[in-house]
Design a protein around this motif. Structure first.
Motif, PDB file in Angstrom:
ATOM      1  N   GLU A 122      -5.813 -45.378  52.539  1.00 19.38           N
ATOM      2  CA  GLU A 122      -4.491 -44.788  52.320  1.00 19.38           C
ATOM      3  C   GLU A 122      -3.466 -45.855  51.962  1.00 19.38           C
ATOM      4  O   GLU A 122      -2.687 -45.701  51.009  1.00 19.38           O
ATOM      5  CB  GLU A 122      -4.027 -44.063  53.586  1.00 19.38           C
ATOM      6  CG  GLU A 122      -4.757 -42.785  53.899  1.00 19.38           C
ATOM      7  CD  GLU A 122      -4.315 -42.226  55.242  1.00 19.38           C
ATOM      8  OE1 GLU A 122      -3.166 -42.499  55.652  1.00 19.38           O
ATOM      9  OE2 GLU A 122      -5.108 -41.533  55.889  1.00 19.38           O
ATOM     10  N   GLY A 160      -9.824 -47.145  61.575  1.00 14.53           N
ATOM     11  CA  GLY A 160      -8.860 -47.649  60.610  1.00 14.53           C
ATOM     12  C   GLY A 160      -9.345 -47.683  59.177  1.00 14.53           C
ATOM     13  O   GLY A 160      -8.593 -48.101  58.284  1.00 14.53           O
ATOM     14  N   ASN A 188      -7.280 -45.277  57.044  1.00 13.31           N
ATOM     15  CA  ASN A 188      -5.912 -45.789  56.968  1.00 13.31           C
ATOM     16  C   ASN A 188      -5.817 -46.933  55.963  1.00 13.31           C
ATOM     17  O   ASN A 188      -4.820 -47.077  55.257  1.00 13.31           O
ATOM     18  CB  ASN A 188      -5.440 -46.277  58.343  1.00 13.31           C
ATOM     19  CG  ASN A 188      -5.217 -45.134  59.318  1.00 13.31           C
ATOM     20  OD1 ASN A 188      -5.096 -43.985  58.913  1.00 13.31           O
ATOM     21  ND2 ASN A 188      -5.169 -45.441  60.597  1.00 13.31           N
ATOM     22  N   TYR A 227       0.944 -50.410  58.800  1.00 13.05           N
ATOM     23  CA  TYR A 227       0.692 -49.057  58.305  1.00 13.05           C
ATOM     24  C   TYR A 227      -0.230 -48.364  59.307  1.00 13.05           C
ATOM     25  O   TYR A 227      -1.402 -48.740  59.463  1.00 13.05           O
ATOM     26  CB  TYR A 227       0.044 -49.082  56.919  1.00 13.05           C
ATOM     27  CG  TYR A 227      -0.175 -47.697  56.348  1.00 13.05           C
ATOM     28  CD1 TYR A 227       0.857 -47.045  55.676  1.00 13.05           C
ATOM     29  CD2 TYR A 227      -1.386 -47.037  56.506  1.00 13.05           C
ATOM     30  CE1 TYR A 227       0.678 -45.769  55.159  1.00 13.05           C
ATOM     31  CE2 TYR A 227      -1.574 -45.763  55.999  1.00 13.05           C
ATOM     32  CZ  TYR A 227      -0.544 -45.131  55.333  1.00 13.05           C
ATOM     33  OH  TYR A 227      -0.723 -43.858  54.833  1.00 13.05           O
ATOM     34  N   LYS A 228       0.349 -47.409  60.028  1.00  8.40           N
ATOM     35  CA  LYS A 228      -0.382 -46.708  61.087  1.00  8.40           C
ATOM     36  C   LYS A 228      -0.970 -47.737  62.057  1.00  8.40           C
ATOM     37  O   LYS A 228      -0.225 -48.512  62.638  1.00  8.40           O
ATOM     38  CB  LYS A 228      -1.414 -45.761  60.481  1.00  8.40           C
ATOM     39  CG  LYS A 228      -0.766 -44.643  59.655  1.00  8.40           C
ATOM     40  CD  LYS A 228      -1.755 -43.599  59.176  1.00  8.40           C
ATOM     41  CE  LYS A 228      -1.033 -42.486  58.422  1.00  8.40           C
ATOM     42  NZ  LYS A 228      -1.950 -41.453  57.931  1.00  8.40           N
ATOM     43  N   ASN A 229      -2.308 -47.787  62.221  1.00  6.01           N
ATOM     44  CA  ASN A 229      -2.851 -48.757  63.179  1.00  6.01           C
ATOM     45  C   ASN A 229      -3.248 -50.085  62.533  1.00  6.01           C
ATOM     46  O   ASN A 229      -3.940 -50.899  63.141  1.00  6.01           O
ATOM     47  CB  ASN A 229      -4.041 -48.167  63.941  1.00  6.01           C
ATOM     48  CG  ASN A 229      -5.199 -47.789  63.029  1.00  6.01           C
ATOM     49  OD1 ASN A 229      -5.130 -47.950  61.812  1.00  6.01           O
ATOM     50  ND2 ASN A 229      -6.275 -47.270  63.622  1.00  6.01           N
ATOM     51  N   ASN A 236      -8.944 -35.868  54.118  1.00  2.00           N
ATOM     52  CA  ASN A 236      -7.839 -36.795  54.331  1.00  2.00           C
ATOM     53  C   ASN A 236      -6.565 -36.204  53.720  1.00  2.00           C
ATOM     54  O   ASN A 236      -6.324 -36.295  52.523  1.00  2.00           O
ATOM     55  CB  ASN A 236      -8.164 -38.155  53.702  1.00  2.00           C
ATOM     56  CG  ASN A 236      -7.178 -39.228  54.141  1.00  2.00           C
ATOM     57  OD1 ASN A 236      -5.992 -38.977  54.251  1.00  2.00           O
ATOM     58  ND2 ASN A 236      -7.699 -40.417  54.393  1.00  2.00           N
ATOM     59  N   SER A 273      -3.488 -37.128  54.038  1.00  4.44           N
ATOM     60  CA  SER A 273      -2.519 -38.111  53.539  1.00  4.44           C
ATOM     61  C   SER A 273      -2.803 -38.459  52.085  1.00  4.44           C
ATOM     62  O   SER A 273      -1.887 -38.518  51.261  1.00  4.44           O
ATOM     63  CB  SER A 273      -2.557 -39.373  54.407  1.00  4.44           C
ATOM     64  OG  SER A 273      -2.154 -39.084  55.728  1.00  4.44           O
TER      65      SER A 273
END
Length: 633
Positions: A43, A37, A40, A11-13, A117, A119
């Motif tokens: 999220e 991160g 992330n 998931y992303k990084n 954020n 997202s």
């Protein structure tokens, strides 16, 4: 409720990312610089939990495109849920499942974020839209588990807390923090046309006089809640109020008695009240809630007059206490991003007031990149997020090392270094020590001493000790007392929220005028906690005392720092400003405190330092007594 571990495939990084949660505390702090991160991770966790909750929603199921394994414990039962996105396969406790069914899940996922954020904002919006389609005919047990809490919840949280019994500790805490002395028996509720009644397919014209069409044909438990509220009218008091349906604005405006609400909803918990109002909010129907409050200074205000900053003093506490009867996970993604450093420093302190029931049922995960927030954290070790060669790693670090990394040595702080510095100063000067919570306080105190006693050497060391909570640790630390060789220890607290730390010290209070500086002797040794003396200035006195007798004060709601002693001195107007607050105005210092302490204060005449004299006389007396005792020994 405790999360145990999580695995995220991609998931992303976050790639092949695994994290085991600590079980030592209800609060988990994740630290790292921007882009490391942390957000992330929050999220991804929201996406996983949403996938689990919506898995049985058929065509409305939330799709997920990465693999995960989530392990958690609720009421002693451990559950492991894993999902393979490629195969579309769900397993619960290693058994393939077509549905989540009755598998234990957290009752609520509370998401508190600063709003930056996008997202998380998008995920919550999608969920709320889906849920609002279901709630018009919701069963009593169906309230949305995902709740994105922010400033739009200020009045709702306050209303729910104020509906608690007067003897409730949570209610007392909130009233103390917000400076509320009394509460009028009135709740104003404004409702607007809900989302479902605005759609093209809906009937836009309602016969408001019809019982069926009332509240835009609302049905289910939300309608039942409003119907019961209708039976909680205010008693006749002669006031004229505009109530009922207002055709010009297509809204309802109602007034209800808090007393009657408590009676009619006897047995309702704060969580049940919250869910009832939140269901209306989810429908887009709840426009506002408003209470009439009396502050400590006697002024009446509406609850919507409190600023977001004032609400921050009770926000995390209110969330935890309202949901203490539910198994919850609270996710806070950098809640301190846009906050004043004073609130950042108090963030962790506020959490310490949360009840044992709330800490048992609520697992709080907080990300931050603020060293100020971290310094006051009760944790000695924290989880540090680090991005190396495009891969996120999370590992445990001592708090002091995490602060050093966050600041890149801009802030040099470790508790050990601070302690060694204190002990070294004591060893060299062989004098009693006076700890202060302000970095410039020692400069001002030294100037004050030599203005009042120009021919006498200052008999103590003034030492900056970061925060009022850390001062309490220092004056009760055996290592320092062992080095003092019988000499006393002093600590100076500002007359504001620091009063709560002064008050919490176990000891005997001296009998003396409040204006001279309240003093408490620690019961465990020769240490004295001193409240800042109050200047003979009516405006500043009003920020501390409750009336003109100067015998009672606002406790932790007072506002007097060391710079306030010089308010009103000719030529210093530029260093103070008057800010509007509920019930009046507040004098605050403005400008550079270092410049003020080092360049301005030393130029003032000795008469402007007389406020310090009673405290200095007390300290001097105790220093002389210790010298006599030492010589006699």
């Amino acid at each position: 409720m405790r999360l145990k571990s999580v695995y995220i495939s991609e998931y992303k990084n976050l790639n092949g990312f695994t994290l085991d949660f600590s079980q030592d505390s209800f609060l988990e702090v994740f630290v790292g610089k921007n882009g490391s991160g942390k957000s992330n991770f929050i999220e991804a966790l929201v996406e996983i939990l949403r996938h689990i909750y919506e898995y049985d929603w058929g065509d409305n199921r939330h799709e997920l495109y990465f693999n995960y394994t989530l392990r958690y414990e609720i009421d002693g039962t451990e559950t492991t849920i894993s999902f393979n996105a490629v195969q579309g396969q769900l397993k619960i406790n290693e058994v393939e499942r077509a549905t989540v069914g009755q598998t234990p899940k957290p009752d609520n996922i509370l998401i508190y974020y600063a709003g930056h954020n996008k997202s998380i904002t998008a995920v919550l919006k999608q969920y709320e839209e889906k849920f609002s389609n279901r709630i018009q005919r919701a069963d009593a047990s169906e309230s949305r588990p995902f709740i994105g809490v922010g400033s739009s919840y200020n009045e709702l949280f306050l209303t729910v807390i104020m509906l608690l019994p007067d003897e409730s500790p949570a209610k007392s805490f909130v009233m103390e923090k917000l400076g509320i002395d009394a509460l009028e028996d009135s709740l104003k509720v404004n409702l607007k046309r809900p989302v479902y009644a605005q759609r093209p397919s809906s009937t836009r014209n309602f016969d408001i006089q019809s019982e069926e069409d009332k509240f835009w044909k609302l049905v289910g438990t939300s309608r039942e809640f409003l119907d019961v509220l209708e039976d909680c009218p205010l008693p006749e008091d002669g006031r004229v109020r505009t109530e009922g349906y207002l055709a010009s604005s297509d809204t309802y405006q109602m007034y209800y008695s808090l007393h009657e609400i408590r009676n009619r909803f006897n047995g309702y918990t704060s969580l049940e009240f919250f869910r009832a109002f939140d269901n209306l909010k989810t429908l887009g129907m709840l426009d506002s809630l408003s209470l009439t409050l009396k502050l400590a200074n006697g002024r009446e205000i509406s609850s919507n007059m409190f600023s977001d900053g004032q609400f921050q003093a009770i926000y995390l506490f209110a969330i935890s206490e309202i949901f203490k009867n539910a198994n919850s996970v609270t996710l806070m993604d950098e809640p301190d991003s846009f906050l004043h450093p004073e609130w950042q420093a108090e963030c962790s302190e506020q959490l310490q007031h949360i009840s044992s029931e709330a800490t048992a049922s609520n697992h709080i995960l907080m990300t931050t990149h603020s060293a100020v927030t971290l310094i006051n954290s009760p944790h000695q070790r924290v989880r540090y997020f680090d991005l190396q060669q495009g891969t996120v790693r999370a590992y445990t670090l001592p708090k002091r090392e995490a602060v050093r990394r966050l600041c890149s040595n801009v802030i040099k702080y470790t508790e050990q270094e601070q302690m060694l510095s204190v002990l070294n100063a004591i060893y060299i000067d062989k004098k009693p020590v006076l700890f202060t919570e302000g970095s410039t306080d020692p400069v001002i105190l030294k100037a004050a001493w030599y203005k009042l006693y120009p021919t006498e050497e200052m008999p103590f060391i003034a030492f900056y000790a970061f925060t009022c909570s850390y001062i309490n640790q220092l004056i009760t630390d055996e290592r320092i007392h062992n080095e003092m060789d019988g000499r006393p220890i002093f600590a100076l607290f500002d007359f504001d929220e620091a009063y709560n730390q002064w008050h919490s010290l176990n000891g005997q209070e001296e009998e003396r005028p409040i204006s001279d500086g309240l003093i408490k002797k620690w019961s465990g040794g020769d240490a004295f906690a001193i409240m800042l003396p109050i200047p003979n200035n009516r405006i500043i006195q009003q920020q501390v005392f409750t009336d003109d007798t100067l015998t009672t004060h606002h406790k932790g709601r007072s506002s007097c720092a060391i710079e306030h002693i010089f308010y009103g001195v000719e030529g210093l107007d530029q260093y103070f400003n008057s800010e509007p607050v509920p019930g009046g105005r507040l004098i605050k210092f403005q400008g550079c405190k270092t410049t003020f302490a080092k360049e301005i204060v030393p130029t003032l005449a000795s008469e402007h330092f007389e406020t310090f004299r009673p405290v200095f006389e007390f300290i001097r007396q105790k220093c002389e007594e210790s010298t006599v005792q030492s010589n006699a020994a």
